[in-house]
Design a protein around this motif. Structure first.
Motif, PDB file in Angstrom:
ATOM      1  N   ASP A  39       0.810  -1.213   0.000  1.00 27.05           N
ATOM      2  CA  ASP A  39       0.000   0.000   0.000  1.00 27.05           C
ATOM      3  C   ASP A  39       0.847   1.268   0.000  1.00 27.05           C
ATOM      4  OD1 ASP A  39       0.850  -0.862   2.462  1.00 27.05           O
ATOM      5  OD2 ASP A  39      -0.990  -0.396   3.526  1.00 27.05           O
TER       6      ASP A  39
ATOM      7  N   ASN B 242      -4.257  -4.104  -3.483  1.00 25.48           N
ATOM      8  CA  ASN B 242      -5.494  -3.680  -4.107  1.00 25.48           C
ATOM      9  C   ASN B 242      -6.539  -4.788  -4.034  1.00 25.48           C
ATOM     10  OD1 ASN B 242      -5.285  -5.237  -6.864  1.00 25.48           O
ATOM     11  ND2 ASN B 242      -3.316  -4.206  -6.619  1.00 25.48           N
TER      12      ASN B 242
ATOM     13  N   ILE C  85      -2.758   4.440 -12.146  1.00 27.98           N
ATOM     14  CA  ILE C  85      -1.762   4.302 -11.086  1.00 27.98           C
ATOM     15  C   ILE C  85      -2.404   3.523  -9.945  1.00 27.98           C
ATOM     16  CG2 ILE C  85      -0.225   5.498  -9.502  1.00 27.98           C
ATOM     17  CD1 ILE C  85       0.475   5.848 -12.450  1.00 27.98           C
ATOM     18  N   ARG C  86      -1.846   2.371  -9.622  1.00 28.71           N
ATOM     19  CA  ARG C  86      -2.406   1.519  -8.581  1.00 28.71           C
ATOM     20  C   ARG C  86      -1.339   1.159  -7.561  1.00 28.71           C
ATOM     21  NH1 ARG C  86      -5.806  -3.135 -11.931  1.00 28.71           N
ATOM     22  NH2 ARG C  86      -7.294  -1.736 -12.976  1.00 28.71           N
ATOM     23  N   THR C  87      -1.768   0.923  -6.331  1.00 36.00           N
ATOM     24  CA  THR C  87      -0.847   0.378  -5.339  1.00 36.00           C
ATOM     25  C   THR C  87      -0.803  -1.134  -5.489  1.00 36.00           C
ATOM     26  OG1 THR C  87      -2.567   0.132  -3.658  1.00 36.00           O
ATOM     27  CG2 THR C  87      -1.386   2.243  -3.728  1.00 36.00           C
TER      28      THR C  87
ATOM     29  N   SER D  85       3.615   1.542  -2.165  1.00 31.93           N
ATOM     30  CA  SER D  85       4.295   1.632  -3.460  1.00 31.93           C
ATOM     31  C   SER D  85       3.281   1.374  -4.566  1.00 31.93           C
ATOM     32  CB  SER D  85       5.450   0.625  -3.539  1.00 31.93           C
ATOM     33  OG  SER D  85       5.035  -0.667  -3.156  1.00 31.93           O
ATOM     34  N   SER D  86       3.554   1.912  -5.762  1.00 32.94           N
ATOM     35  CA  SER D  86       2.559   1.880  -6.834  1.00 32.94           C
ATOM     36  C   SER D  86       3.179   1.474  -8.161  1.00 32.94           C
ATOM     37  CB  SER D  86       1.879   3.238  -6.963  1.00 32.94           C
ATOM     38  OG  SER D  86       2.831   4.242  -7.268  1.00 32.94           O
ATOM     39  N   TYR D  87       2.321   1.209  -9.136  1.00 32.02           N
ATOM     40  CA  TYR D  87       2.739   0.860 -10.488  1.00 32.02           C
ATOM     41  C   TYR D  87       1.674   1.370 -11.452  1.00 32.02           C
ATOM     42  CZ  TYR D  87      -0.776  -2.860 -10.431  1.00 32.02           C
ATOM     43  OH  TYR D  87      -1.960  -3.554 -10.379  1.00 32.02           O
TER      44      TYR D  87
END
Length: 241
Positions: free
Chosen positions: A177, A193, A188-190, A179-181
């Motif tokens: 939660d 999820n 943009i998602r963590t 870091s994202s991609y």
């Protein structure tokens, strides 16, 4: 099921009915292991299968007629008390008690599992099954004096499903939660999820089934090894999907 699969299953039943009973119970319990080590096997011997092939019954490498006889003997011997039949990885063990099988397991067999368990508790998630866990190849700072490798996987709760990535971010452990991609759609998602209903896979359905069937039992370990669960053959076969 293909014609070859039906033929393999039909050939398996008459000669190895006790093995078929074990596999039927495990599948009914929501567990489909790719390797089983029966209690009389030596440390290097495992009964294995691939994703597409049934368990090997080759007389040189697989399950043998003498193994079938041993299983039958153990069913009789279990009338006198509980017997360890097999191990499946570090989490699951198969036992016999009064002629019926029981599957026992803990959610936290290692320090890494304990870390995930504690991070989930911080999110008020205490009832869950962990599935599809994959090592990701990067070593994290030790936890409880144990080496920890980052990993990803799926958390299945009674009502929701989450994807996670165990990581170390800004001096803290994280389930993804922090870091994202960028997804293939450009969002943009963590890495932590919630999965949608259409993302359900067989392993997730199996995890939900284990949650439905399991019941808490006393953990014989004296260290911090977490809750112990059991699933009984009588109940699993009655509640087969």
């Amino acid at each position: 099921m293909s014609t070859d699969d039906r033929a393999s299953k039909a050939n398996l039943v008459p000669r190895f009915s006790s093995l078929v009973r074990v596999l039927k119970f495990l599948a009914s319990s929501g567990l489909r292991p790719h390797a089983i080590q029966f209690s009389w096997f030596d440390q290097k011997r495992w009964l294995t299968r691939s994703y597409k092939q049934p368990f090997n019954t080759d007389p040189d490498k697989g399950f043998r007629l003498e193994d079938e006889a041993m299983l039958q003997q153990q069913v009789q011997a279990s009338q006198q008390g509980r017997i360890l039949v097999a191990n499946m990885g570090i989490s699951y063990r198969l036992e016999l008690e009064y002629g019926y099988y029981r599957l026992c397991y803990t959610q936290v067999p290692t320090a890494r599992h304990r870390l995930i368990h504690n991070l989930l508790a911080e999110k008020d998630i205490t009832q869950y099954e962990l599935t599809d866990m994959v090592d990701e190849g990067r070593m994290l700072p030790p936890y409880q004096d144990a080496r920890i490798e980052d990993c990803s996987g799926t958390i299945v709760t009674p009502v929701k499903i989450y994807h996670f990535w165990l990581d170390w971010v800004n001096g803290q452990y994280s389930l993804g939660d922090k870091s994202s991609y960028t997804s293939y759609t450009g969002e943009i998602r963590t890495f932590w999820n919630e999965l949608e209903a259409e993302d359900y896979m067989g392993s997730i359905k199996d995890a939900r089934r284990r949650m439905t069937l399991r019941r808490r039992v006393e953990n014989p370990q004296t260290d911090e090894s977490g809750e112990m669960w059991e699933i009984r053959e009588e109940e699993a076969n009655i509640a087969r999907p």
